[in-house]
Design an enzyme around this catalytic site. Sequence first.
Site, short mmCIF file in Angstrom:
data_model
loop_
_atom_site.label_atom_id
_atom_site.label_comp_id
_atom_site.label_asym_id
_atom_site.label_seq_id
_atom_site.Cartn_x
_atom_site.Cartn_y
_atom_site.Cartn_z
N ASN A 94 -12.17 -3.06 0.75
CA ASN A 94 -11.06 -3.33 1.68
C ASN A 94 -11.61 -3.74 3.03
O ASN A 94 -12.05 -4.87 3.19
CB ASN A 94 -10.15 -2.09 1.76
CG ASN A 94 -9.06 -2.24 2.80
OD1 ASN A 94 -8.45 -3.29 2.89
ND2 ASN A 94 -8.83 -1.21 3.59
N GLU A 95 -11.60 -2.84 3.97
CA GLU A 95 -12.05 -3.17 5.34
C GLU A 95 -13.44 -2.61 5.55
O GLU A 95 -13.63 -1.75 6.39
CB GLU A 95 -11.11 -2.47 6.32
CG GLU A 95 -10.09 -3.33 6.95
CD GLU A 95 -9.19 -2.53 7.88
OE1 GLU A 95 -9.46 -1.35 8.18
OE2 GLU A 95 -8.20 -3.11 8.31
N CYS A 124 -6.62 1.22 2.92
CA CYS A 124 -7.55 2.35 2.94
C CYS A 124 -7.46 3.21 1.69
O CYS A 124 -8.44 3.88 1.34
CB CYS A 124 -7.30 3.21 4.17
SG CYS A 124 -7.76 2.38 5.69
N GLU A 181 0.85 -1.19 0.00
CA GLU A 181 0.00 0.00 0.00
C GLU A 181 0.89 1.23 0.00
O GLU A 181 1.98 1.22 0.59
CB GLU A 181 -0.90 0.02 1.24
CG GLU A 181 -1.74 1.29 1.31
CD GLU A 181 -2.84 1.28 2.35
OE1 GLU A 181 -2.69 0.56 3.35
OE2 GLU A 181 -3.83 2.00 2.14
#
Length: 688
Positions: free
Chosen positions: A404-405, A270, A75
Amino acid sequence: MKQSCLTNTQEHENEYSFIRQLVNSLTHFRMKYKLLVIATFFVVSDVFGHTNEMVINTKEIQATIQPTMYGVFFEDINYGADGGLYAELVKNRSFEFPQHLMGWKTSGKVEVLSGGPFERNPHYVRLSNSGHPHKQTCIENEGYFGIGVKQGEEYRFSVWARLPEGSQTSKIQVELVQPDSKAETQTLAAQNLILDSKVWKKYQVTLKPKTTNAHAMLRIFLVSPHPVELEHVSLFPVDTWKKHENGLRKDLVQALADLHPGVFRFPGGCIVEGTDLETRYEWKNTIGPVENRPLNENRWHYTFPHRFYPDYYQSYGLGFYEFFLLSEEIGAEPLPVVSCGLACQFQNNRPEAHVPVAELQPYIQDALDLIEFANGDVNSIWGKIRAEMGHPAPFHLKFLAIGNEQWGPEYPEHLEPFIKAIRKSYPEIRIIGSSGPDSEGAQFDYLWPEMKRLQVDLVDEHFYRPESWFLSQGNRYDRYDRRGPKVFAGEYACHGKGKKWNHFYASLLEAAFMTGLERNADVVHMATYAPLFAHVDGWQWRPDMIWFDNLNSVRTASYYVQQLYAKNRGTNVLSLTMNGKPVAGNEGQNGLFASAVWDKSNNTIIVKVINTSDKPQPVSLVFNGLKKNERLTNGTCTRLQSEYLEKDNTLDDPTLIYPQESIIDINGNRLDVEVDAFTFFVYKWVKK
Ligand code: AHR
């Protein structure tokens, strides 16, 4: 080592003499006999308990370990891409930061203009005569925490330039300088460039610094009296990974390749979601000529509570084509993550921040087009673009993560239409869903059944957790449903309570925890430590696997844990018991953790043993199931240990903690060893 063993024996001596006295004091013969038998039993089992007998059944070949099992997750956090892996040395090369001259100093007459040759990066600068005889017009770039250059290495400077209306052939001087706060700056390298075109044209020149400097600056002087216009000012080391022109930093990619990763997850994290949907990662903006890839904000420019990097942007010079190519070159399966239409829920969870499900089609189309970009025929729309970029052969994409999350009911609602569309057009693609940001708790308990209902192929779990959690979770996956989706432990790292930084003890507990991943390879198919990279001068998150400055990089103890697992992955789990019981993989077993695998490609048996306790422990490795004429040969024992539990490798001391390999022979099928306190061992033999 021996000392603690002696102490154990002495303690037992005392216990046994007490039993002997008790038995002798009894006069009744039958009672005496019975008691003797019972006492012998306890003595024997006590002794066995303390030898920690690990029995590996070499015939009981269990689950297949996926080639993707140990991988990396990249990332752009901690200046991992721009300023890190991406070897571009100029910051704000296209003058598109919100303040167009951010990262640049100017003197003389410098104007920022719009309408340049690249429509998605329209700004450029005009350098004109300052009008003062003693003031030369100049622009100077500060790079990312300076520009790192090495003595004698070559650096490719390039620039797009044009002579403005009425101007004649012009000249600029390009210099690498070492700024000196006290006196004059020292020039490390300099070259002249004659600019002669009235239309935009790319110019190039090579600079070779005479000394090494981690914090140099790039200066461009207008030498002639005639103005010139400049756009996309770039400086790369010539010696990038595989010498690619739009290349990556060689030492950092080498560190990745040396990990032998099975899978490569990108581009986040993120940043996939963005601060809001406007700033989400849009892969289509990251392909094609680099000059025309639009700038995007980096969601990590701000981290609560103390770190603010107002000039942290994504140039997208390292984009999806480069990510696919990198995966291929380091031998890892590419695993892209795309936005599911939900903004980063940590930052922006108002309903209006997300795309309504009914309006998801463009996002779904992006996911479908991505599959075509990676795998499509050269005659397909997106496959053609890939071919034009230099890769006519497909990238063989097999996995795609959606979101993603994410969490809450909005996630399954958004995910479902993606799944339907991808299954319809690309049934072979394995879809990865998420169990949210927590390793347990309400969201996790809600999302796992939802992922099962939606029949995703893998569920991405994240756990940045303290030491106590890692110590107690070695048996986490023993309990998982074998019929549901598989597990992708997509982001994890251990840290101490109040010690959120890299240190050896945390990496030891990661090694211990990973025995549980390995033993449960039937349900865990992938695992990637996170974050991967961090710049020592610009990080937002710790711990990280690889640290770097502008010249060097250092591999942490966690790196070596990952590497030892990946290099000793094996193809199948082997049955392993400890003191007669299946290995439970938690702190209950004297702080010992273990797993055993077989590698069918070279008939190797590998046993990993981690002693998380502060005492050396006797361990017996017993290999059952060997045929009469079979022997274990070519034995090695690799150990990772450190007397400094709270330290890690640093740029100044990069090999403080480093795996040490020695030869280890085994006579027959049993090896009795004493495993040091706080040590990760990998034992390996070839079965012949
Ligand atoms: O790895 C750092 C961040 O942790 C990732 O961006 C995110 O997925 C998680 O919260």
